[in-house]
Design an enzyme around this catalytic site. Structure first.
Site, mmCIF file in Angstrom:
data_model
loop_
_atom_site.group_PDB
_atom_site.id
_atom_site.type_symbol
_atom_site.label_atom_id
_atom_site.label_comp_id
_atom_site.label_asym_id
_atom_site.label_seq_id
_atom_site.Cartn_x
_atom_site.Cartn_y
_atom_site.Cartn_z
ATOM 1 N N HIS A 122 0.867 -1.179 0.000
ATOM 2 C CA HIS A 122 0.000 0.000 0.000
ATOM 3 C C HIS A 122 0.908 1.236 0.000
ATOM 4 C CE1 HIS A 122 -4.301 1.346 1.075
ATOM 5 N NE2 HIS A 122 -3.628 2.467 0.862
ATOM 6 N N ASN A 168 -2.272 -2.342 -3.651
ATOM 7 C CA ASN A 168 -3.387 -1.417 -3.527
ATOM 8 C C ASN A 168 -3.227 -0.292 -4.541
ATOM 9 O OD1 ASN A 168 -5.738 -0.172 -1.930
ATOM 10 N ND2 ASN A 168 -4.233 1.492 -1.962
ATOM 11 N N GLU A 169 -4.190 -0.153 -5.433
ATOM 12 C CA GLU A 169 -4.286 0.998 -6.334
ATOM 13 C C GLU A 169 -2.982 1.350 -7.041
ATOM 14 O OE1 GLU A 169 -5.947 4.321 -4.248
ATOM 15 O OE2 GLU A 169 -7.865 3.359 -3.933
ATOM 16 N N GLU A 194 -12.438 -0.739 -0.336
ATOM 17 C CA GLU A 194 -12.461 0.576 0.321
ATOM 18 C C GLU A 194 -13.647 1.363 -0.188
ATOM 19 O OE1 GLU A 194 -8.960 3.059 -0.026
ATOM 20 O OE2 GLU A 194 -7.622 1.358 0.363
ATOM 21 N N TRP A 224 -13.541 2.286 4.449
ATOM 22 C CA TRP A 224 -12.330 3.071 4.660
ATOM 23 C C TRP A 224 -12.724 4.273 5.483
ATOM 24 C CZ3 TRP A 224 -7.332 2.053 4.018
ATOM 25 C CH2 TRP A 224 -6.442 3.099 4.351
HETATM 26 C C1 GBH Z 1 -7.481 5.465 -1.294
HETATM 27 O O1 GBH Z 1 -7.026 6.136 -2.411
HETATM 28 C C2 GBH Z 1 -6.300 4.881 -0.596
HETATM 29 O O2 GBH Z 1 -6.158 3.508 -0.858
HETATM 30 C C3 GBH Z 1 -6.268 5.155 0.887
HETATM 31 O O3 GBH Z 1 -5.010 4.852 1.400
HETATM 32 C C4 GBH Z 1 -6.687 6.570 1.139
HETATM 33 O O4 GBH Z 1 -6.535 6.939 2.482
HETATM 34 C C5 GBH Z 1 -8.116 6.711 0.719
HETATM 35 O O5 GBH Z 1 -8.303 6.325 -0.609
HETATM 36 C C6 GBH Z 1 -8.674 8.110 0.865
HETATM 37 O O6 GBH Z 1 -8.002 8.996 0.043
HETATM 38 O O7 GBH Z 1 -7.021 13.726 -6.845
HETATM 39 O O8 GBH Z 1 -8.956 15.166 -6.630
HETATM 40 O O9 GBH Z 1 -8.372 14.257 -8.814
HETATM 41 C C7 GBH Z 1 -7.993 6.796 -3.181
HETATM 42 C C8 GBH Z 1 -7.275 7.636 -4.169
HETATM 43 C C9 GBH Z 1 -9.131 9.022 -4.829
HETATM 44 C C10 GBH Z 1 -7.038 8.900 -6.020
HETATM 45 C C11 GBH Z 1 -9.655 9.887 -5.919
HETATM 46 C C12 GBH Z 1 -7.600 9.690 -7.111
HETATM 47 C C13 GBH Z 1 -9.014 11.469 -7.627
HETATM 48 C C14 GBH Z 1 -9.396 12.751 -7.023
HETATM 49 N N1 GBH Z 1 -8.028 8.200 -5.233
HETATM 50 N N2 GBH Z 1 -8.581 10.571 -6.587
HETATM 51 S S1 GBH Z 1 -8.359 14.067 -7.360
#
Ligand code: GBH
Length: 442
Positions: free
Chosen positions: A118, A162-163, A353, A394
């Protein structure tokens, strides 16, 4: 009453760097997030994960709290830099921590779901190229085998990454995440090597006898603003390729999609796609919000996070948003699950999540509203035939929200960072009831 299928997995999720703290203890090496968070200007408020929720010391109480909240499953990640401080050798004391944590979970009847990566790459591996280097993928497979060797007798469910979208595009594309580089070419090298790491890791876990192996992505439902405008439709298609298909297709179809394949081609070697498409048992879906795009000459696109999307406009949220500014649209989750179920049939899905950042405090009716809406949306997808096996919120605790630091709070449990006191929010008590009745009222 809205009831979920029998055996539906309920739980909560966290990640190592966001909660553990104890960054210098028991032989842990530095990770790219230590370096990044200690670089001035990278994280809001200059926050770091040095202490975080001090979960490394408080895990027995945290597991007890999970039991009180009636959580049947807990998804956490292992810190690679604890297990292999320089990314290569092994540090048994790092594994000891996860050994104790898993014992504690099993003793309380909570199913551990392990994520191997992660985002916290050992800094030593970044120094030799990080995810732009093929070698990192091979080191990941060794690391996966070492963790399975220690925990495999008690852990049924494994997630490799993860992602990877975030690791590649935010880490090497726009530099918002560690290691903070801004180079689209590197971002696509990282995409391929992350996928290769997933494949090699899957092979290592499989041959070690792991029961359920998967990968967690952050796919998005991408919609054109005007579905009747071919230019908008083409824009959405391209963003879908970069966000979703560039990960889903190689893993689940054994090939990169034609429209984005040229971006990764230079890094592909003979048997890579065979390795990457090693069968998996479960696909993890992290969902927060949908995307809306349109063609607009002159627009800056998604910035370096989406290389090659100039002349595409990403629309600002119109409607209710969370504290992150992210649009709240549960129907986007239904659309996304249906789409994956339709285009990639045969792979069971799990929401690994879902949740939101809301103002600090335990009276979090807005979070309850968010979770309730998204659970209804998930249920709708199931009733339309999607093979959805579980839902993990999450997050368990307020924690280190990456570049946003501690000011953004995603927990169903409040953390006071001065005292490290935990207090379940209203949403945690509401969620306990949801789990108890395996569904929602009304
Ligand atoms: C997750 O990522 C993670 O796995 C986790 O660790 C984290 O805490 C959680 O979400 C909350 O953030 O950047 O405004 O264009 C999610 C990540 C969310 C990345 C949406 C891309 C696009 C929004 N994604 N994001 S923006």
């Amino acid at each position: 009453m809205i009831t979920f299928p029998e055996g539906f997995v309920w739980g909560a999720a966290t990640a190592a760097y966001q909660i553990e703290g104890a960054v210098g203890l028991d032989g842990r090496g530095p990770s790219i997030w230590d370096t990044f968070s200690h670089t001035p200007g990278r994280v809001a408020g200059g926050d770091t994960g040095d202490v975080a929720c001090d979960h490394y010391h408080r895990y027995p109480a945290d597991v007890a709290l999970m039991a009180e909240l009636g959580l049947p499953a807990y998804r956490f990640s292992v810190s690679w830099a604890r297990v292999a401080p320089d990314g290569r050798g092994l540090n048994p004391r790092g594994l000891d921590f996860y050994d104790r944590l898993v014992d504690e979970l099993v003793a309380r009847g909570i199913e551990p779901i392990v994520t191997l990566y992660h985002w916290d790459l050992p800094q030593a591996l970044e120094d030799t190229g990080g995810w732009t280097a093929r070698d990192t993928a091979e080191r990941f497979a060794d690391y996966a085998a070492a963790v399975h060797d220690r925990l495999g007798d008690r852990v049924p469910t494994w997630t490799t990454l993860n992602e990877p979208w975030c690791s590649a595009y935010l880490g090497y594309g726009n530099g918002v995440h560690a290691p903070g580089q801004r180079d689209p070419g590197k971002a696509f090298a990282a995409v391929h090597h992350l996928l290769l790491a997933h494949g090699l890791g899957t092979q290592a876990l499989r041959s070690a006898g792991a029961r359920s192996i998967g990968l967690t992505l952050n796919p998005a439902s991408v919609s054109p603003v005007d579905p009747a405008d071919p230019a908008d439709v083409a824009a959405a298609r391209l963003v879908d390729g970069l966000q979703n298909r560039i990960f889903l297709d190689p893993v689940l179809r054994g090939e990169y999609p034609a429209d984005v394949a040229h971006l990764v081609r230079a890094h592909i070697r003979d048997t890579d796609l065979k390795v990457i498409s090693e069968p998996i048992d479960l696909l993890g879906v992290n969902y927060y919000m949908p995307l809306y795009v349109r063609a607009r000459p002159g627009a800056t696109g998604g910035g370096e996070a989406y290389p090659g999307t100039r002349d595409i406009e990403f629309l600002p949220a119109e409607g209710p948003v969370t504290e992150m500014g992210w649009l709240i649209e549960p129907a986007g989750l239904t659309r996304l699950l249906e789409r994956i179920g339709r285009d990639y049939p045969g792979t069971p899905l799990m929401i690994t999540e879902n949740g939101g950042a809301f103002p600090e405090g335990t009276a979090d009716a807005d979070r309850i509203g968010y979770l309730d809406g998204h659970l209804r949306a998930a249920h709708e997808a199931i009733s339309r035939g999607v093979d959805l096996r579980g839902y993990l919120v999450w997050s368990l605790l307020d924690n280190f929200e990456w570049a946003e630091g501690y000011r953004k709070r995603f927990g169903i449990v409040h953390v006071d960072y001065d005292t490290q006191r935990r207090e379940p929010k209203d949403s945690a008590l509401w969620y306990r009831d949801v789990i108890r009745r395996n569904g929602l009222e009304g």
